[in-house]
Design a protein around this motif. Structure first.
Motif, PDB file in Angstrom:
ATOM      1  N   THR A 234       0.790  -1.237   0.000  1.00  0.00           N
ATOM      2  CA  THR A 234       0.000   0.000   0.000  1.00  0.00           C
ATOM      3  C   THR A 234       0.829   1.299   0.000  1.00  0.00           C
ATOM      4  OG1 THR A 234      -1.746  -1.216   1.112  1.00  0.00           O
ATOM      5  CG2 THR A 234      -1.918   1.176   1.161  1.00  0.00           C
TER       6      THR A 234
ATOM      7  N   GLN B 298      -1.377   2.622  -3.723  1.00  0.00           N
ATOM      8  CA  GLN B 298      -2.490   2.821  -2.796  1.00  0.00           C
ATOM      9  C   GLN B 298      -3.700   1.939  -3.046  1.00  0.00           C
ATOM     10  OE1 GLN B 298      -3.975   6.557  -1.598  1.00  0.00           O
ATOM     11  NE2 GLN B 298      -2.002   7.567  -1.774  1.00  0.00           N
ATOM     12  N   SER B 299      -3.879   1.526  -4.298  1.00  0.00           N
ATOM     13  CA  SER B 299      -5.086   0.761  -4.602  1.00  0.00           C
ATOM     14  C   SER B 299      -5.105  -0.602  -3.915  1.00  0.00           C
ATOM     15  CB  SER B 299      -5.252   0.610  -6.111  1.00  0.00           C
ATOM     16  OG  SER B 299      -4.058   0.153  -6.682  1.00  0.00           O
TER      17      SER B 299
ATOM     18  N   HIS C 139      -4.804  -0.898  -0.741  1.00  0.00           N
ATOM     19  CA  HIS C 139      -5.008  -0.664   0.675  1.00  0.00           C
ATOM     20  C   HIS C 139      -6.145  -1.502   1.281  1.00  0.00           C
ATOM     21  CE1 HIS C 139      -8.466   2.006   1.631  1.00  0.00           C
ATOM     22  NE2 HIS C 139      -8.099   1.763   2.859  1.00  0.00           N
TER      23      HIS C 139
ATOM     24  N   THR D  81      -6.466  11.210  -8.655  1.00  0.00           N
ATOM     25  CA  THR D  81      -6.985  10.489  -7.486  1.00  0.00           C
ATOM     26  C   THR D  81      -7.686   9.202  -7.913  1.00  0.00           C
ATOM     27  OG1 THR D  81      -7.351  12.607  -6.424  1.00  0.00           O
ATOM     28  CG2 THR D  81      -8.447  10.727  -5.437  1.00  0.00           C
TER      29      THR D  81
ATOM     30  N   GLU E 282      -5.196   6.640  -8.732  1.00  0.00           N
ATOM     31  CA  GLU E 282      -4.419   6.218  -7.576  1.00  0.00           C
ATOM     32  C   GLU E 282      -5.198   5.251  -6.679  1.00  0.00           C
ATOM     33  OE1 GLU E 282      -2.875   9.663  -5.751  1.00  0.00           O
ATOM     34  OE2 GLU E 282      -1.532   8.571  -4.406  1.00  0.00           O
ATOM     35  N   ILE E 283      -6.467   5.545  -6.461  1.00  0.00           N
ATOM     36  CA  ILE E 283      -7.233   4.684  -5.555  1.00  0.00           C
ATOM     37  C   ILE E 283      -7.869   3.493  -6.283  1.00  0.00           C
ATOM     38  CG2 ILE E 283      -7.732   6.528  -3.898  1.00  0.00           C
ATOM     39  CD1 ILE E 283     -10.458   6.828  -5.118  1.00  0.00           C
TER      40      ILE E 283
ATOM     41  N   ASN F 274     -13.985  -1.105  -4.602  1.00  0.00           N
ATOM     42  CA  ASN F 274     -13.023  -0.117  -5.093  1.00  0.00           C
ATOM     43  C   ASN F 274     -13.456   1.305  -4.775  1.00  0.00           C
ATOM     44  OD1 ASN F 274     -13.271  -2.507  -7.029  1.00  0.00           O
ATOM     45  ND2 ASN F 274     -11.280  -1.699  -7.571  1.00  0.00           N
TER      46      ASN F 274
ATOM     47  N   ILE G 185     -14.021   4.356  -1.015  1.00  0.00           N
ATOM     48  CA  ILE G 185     -13.012   5.326  -0.578  1.00  0.00           C
ATOM     49  C   ILE G 185     -13.153   6.648  -1.354  1.00  0.00           C
ATOM     50  CG2 ILE G 185     -11.239   4.344  -2.148  1.00  0.00           C
ATOM     51  CD1 ILE G 185     -10.433   5.743   1.299  1.00  0.00           C
ATOM     52  N   ALA G 186     -13.639   6.536  -2.594  1.00  0.00           N
ATOM     53  CA  ALA G 186     -13.806   7.754  -3.405  1.00  0.00           C
ATOM     54  C   ALA G 186     -14.885   8.658  -2.818  1.00  0.00           C
ATOM     55  CB  ALA G 186     -14.159   7.384  -4.845  1.00  0.00           C
TER      56      ALA G 186
ATOM     57  N   LEU H 194     -13.281  10.650  -0.159  1.00  0.00           N
ATOM     58  CA  LEU H 194     -12.389  11.707  -0.671  1.00  0.00           C
ATOM     59  C   LEU H 194     -13.179  12.815  -1.370  1.00  0.00           C
ATOM     60  CD1 LEU H 194      -9.477   9.489  -2.038  1.00  0.00           C
ATOM     61  CD2 LEU H 194      -9.576  10.752   0.114  1.00  0.00           C
TER      62      LEU H 194
END
Lengths: 251, 495
Positions: free
Chosen positions: B82, B86-87, B89, B341, B344-345, B462, B465-466, B469
């Protein structure tokens, strides 16, 4: 501006005019018609194929509280089981949901829901409900939302979903009650003032459905709290929900 | 060979998945990621006295998947990926929670799902990220929310109306789905019904992904007719939900015309699905080996008329919705997820496409009808609520065209072919593009040809988390709007 007017005109009137007389299409799987005389082996194949153990034999019977209306048994029944498009499936007694060949739809429809005078007096003009999804897959939740949309428009009968249990006259439960939701469901129920009603919607809430064998569910709530209305389906059609409530309220 | 190169739905003998030392595997993962691959599966399997970790990376441009595995002794640990990628995590958190193998150096190690056994109860305590300072306050919402939606806990750290941070605790819906898959491995009908209920809004998506995985593991053949019917159903599902989302988004900004007109359109579409299979959400349509219901000539005619009317309605309603200044004032620049972003995630689905990330399993790793009719990928750039709403509109129009094409194509063959027994010791990855994004199932069979591991990844895994953010620096009153613009699944995540 003209587009907006055009849209309004095209939209027209979407509400189903008389919900009590509404029919659903033939393809819909609703109340099962059981004809045991046609079953070549007493429905053993049906019992084996049923994913939720809703079918029992001698005599052949289906528990609508467990049934997810997948229709698999129909194929193995040699005509002994046929799902009709009768969507009025609600019941105020758990045992009435067990359907055998002796029970025809009209009899079920007339006896399954008991309209009590005090319920009519208390909630007949206005019933506000708090919905709690306790492990529900979002199928029942979508159909309950649909019950209030422009087509079904349940609000016309004074029945609405509200945001707080403090504003509610009852709780509508969906899902098999996941262990992680059991405390929150209890809290929500306790927050509703008396008198209050409990409605179990969908096979999962009524019997655990497909998740009955999971070790991640906790159905103690139903040992402690009586259910006033059972609404079978996976998920139940909005008509099923609305009709059951109207019958229950004696409207 | 450090990777086993496969394609979507290509089952391979389990022995062909290379087993590497973790340290060299990690280097190879980072190498592949730097070449543009991304992680699509990362899951464990309990063996006799150790735990196997399987990793699947996707090269979307080449339509290739790369699988590898490694072994850990029980109670072992590994160096977390991670901090570099980051993906990974949440995948690492889930693996830790399920098997107790600790990712050392993970920056945010806590349960992926509330209170699920696997790690010690002490570590199972969920500690929220907190902020301190004058006028910083916390708002807790849920698990029960105000509307008729699934439960989850949201905790906002705010300064006045402004959100600094949102943490989302999930797991309230956990029903033990993956365990139930193994418990009932002998009952294929049960498993199909169970896959339909992974999340009840993606019945065709998950059931189709499951059916294709099982077909691949048993080398069961399906007819052209059945894959066309499946594809039509999956696009009807996409249209239905997207319409419902547009209706809800309009409702969230109190634009009632949009709310009711899109809502009425949705009813017509899901009723078309009911006309095919008797269920508004497509229950019982998909079968292993094909489908259970046909689309006859009359039905075809009805669907195509419904679509013709819908196309005109939706274009008019979208024109009205997206030109209303009161709507645009709320949609535009709200809940922005930038391209960087999103990359990345590891964002997927329409939400990723709204941020300019061109990912679509229908094009990248085609399956079913999409092998016959390629789908053009559609993307927008702004990554805000507007983009996530508008992409739904363009996808509705695109899906209408896809269905039309499929309805016109000649269909032959039977509805359902007999399904074979599963081959022993095989590995398969089944990917599809649900309306919410990339669904990935992975199946492994044992020596007897029975499922020994079935891993499910809903796109919500997936994308949650978005949401956290996206709401940063927005007003807390815009949270419902941001949340709806993703419309993620709780049950699909919690399993």
């Amino acid at each position: 501006m003209f587009d907006l007017l055009k849209l309004r005109i095209r939209h027209g009137k979407q509400a189903i005019p008389d919900i009590r007389k509404a029919k659903v299409m033939e393809a819909f799987r609703g109340f099962p018609i059981i004809d045991e005389t046609r079953s070549w082996n007493g429905g053993v194949g049906c019992k084996e194929i049923c994913p939720t153990g809703a079918i029992d034999v001698n005599p052949l019977r289906i528990d609508l509280g467990k049934c997810i209306f997948c229709g698999e048994c129909e194929k193995f029944s040699d005509g002994a089981i046929k799902f009709s498009n009768q969507y009025r499936l609600g019941s105020s007694k758990r045992e009435s949901l067990v359907i055998a060949s002796s029970k025809i739809f009209e009899e079920f429809d007339n006896t399954a829901i008991e309209a009590k005078k005090e319920i009519h007096k208390l909630f007949g003009r206005s019933l506000k409900l708090r919905q709690v999804s306790a492990g529900g897959c979002n199928g029942c939740e979508l159909e309950l939302n649909a019950a209030s949309n422009v087509n079904f428009d349940m609000g016309r009968f004074g029945i609405d979903f509200v945001a707080s249990p403090r504003h509610a006259d009852g709780v509508v439960i969906t899902g098999p009650i996941s262990s992680n939701m059991a405390p929150a469901l209890k809290d929500a129920y306790n927050s509703i003032s008396e008198p209050k009603i409990v409605i179990a919607v969908g096979a999962c809430a009524i019997s655990g459905g497909l998740f009955a064998d999971s070790n991640q569910i906790n159905r103690k709530f139903f040992d402690e709290v009586p259910v006033n209305l059972f609404i079978p389906g996976c998920p139940p059609h909005p008509f099923t929900f609305i009709h059951a409530l109207l019958d229950f309220l004696g409207k | 060979m450090s990777w086993c190169e496969i394609k979507n739905l290509q089952s391979v003998p389990l022995d062909e998945i290379p087993q590497l030392e973790y340290s060299s595997l990690k280097t190879k993962i980072i190498e592949k990621i730097s070449e543009g691959c991304r992680v699509v599966q990362f899951f464990g399997d309990k063996l006799k006295d150790c735990v196997a970790l399987y990793i699947v990376l996707a090269d979307d441009e080449q339509s290739k998947l790369f699988a590898a595995s490694t072994l850990f002794s029980e109670g072992g640990s590994f160096e977390s990926i991670t901090p570099e990628v980051q993906s990974f995590h949440l995948f690492e958190r889930e693996f830790y929670e399920q098997f107790g193998i600790k990712p050392v150096g993970h920056p945010w190690l806590k349960p992926a799902r509330k209170g699920i056994a696997g790690i010690s109860s002490e570590e199972n305590q969920y500690e929220f990220f907190t902020m301190e300072g004058e006028e910083v306050h916390e708002v807790g919402v849920g698990p029960i929310h105000a509307g008729i939606i699934e439960p989850g806990h949201f905790r906002f750290s705010c300064h006045g109306e402004q959100i600094y941070h949102l943490e989302i605790e999930l797991g309230f819906q956990h029903r033990g789905v993956e365990d139930l898959f193994l418990k009932n491995k002998n009952k294929p009908e049960f498993l199909l019904n169970l896959s339909e209920s992974i999340t009840g809004d993606t019945v065709i998506g998950h059931a189709g992904t499951f059916a294709r995985a099982i077909e691949s593991l048993g080398e069961t053949d399906v007819s052209r007719k059945s894959i066309i019917i499946r594809t039509i159903a999956s696009e009807l599902e996409r249209i239905g939900i997207h319409l419902g989302d547009l209706s809800a988004l309009a409702g969230d900004v109190a634009y009632l015309t949009g709310n009711s007109s899109f809502g009425a359109m949705r009813t017509k579409i899901i009723n078309s699905t009911m006309a095919i299979c008797g269920s508004r959400f497509g229950h019982s349509l998909i079968a292993v080996g094909g489908v259970n219901y046909d689309i006859n000539k009359e039905l075809k005619e009805n669907i195509s008329q419904t679509l013709n009317k819908l196309e005109e309605d939706v274009e008019l309603a979208a024109e009205v919705l997206f030109s209303s200044s009161s709507v645009l004032a709320r949609f535009e620049k709200t809940g922005v997820v930038s391209f960087e972003t999103a990359k990345e995630i590891g964002l997927v689905g329409p939400a990723a496409r709204a941020s300019g990330v061109a990912l679509d399993v229908r094009t990248d790793h085609p399956y079913d009808g999409f092998t016959l009719f390629p789908v053009h990928k559609l993307t927008l750039k702004s990554g805000d609520v507007f983009a996530r709403a508008y992409i739904r509109y363009v996808e509705i129009i695109q899906s209408i065209k896809i269905i039309r094409e499929l309805l016109e194509s000649p269909v032959e063959g039977e509805l359902k072919k007999p399904s074979n027994d599963l081959l022993p010791k095989r590995f398969v990855v089944s990917m599809s593009e649900g309306w919410r994004g990339e669904i990935v199932h992975a199946g492994i069979t044992d020596e007897e040809g029975q499922l020994k591991r079935y891993k499910i990844k809903d796109p919500s895994f997936n994308n949650w988390i978005a949401v956290a953010l996206a709401v940063r620096n927005n007003g807390i009153s815009d949270f419902p709007l941001c949340n709806k613009s993703f419309n993620l699944s709780y049950s699909g995540f919690d399993l």
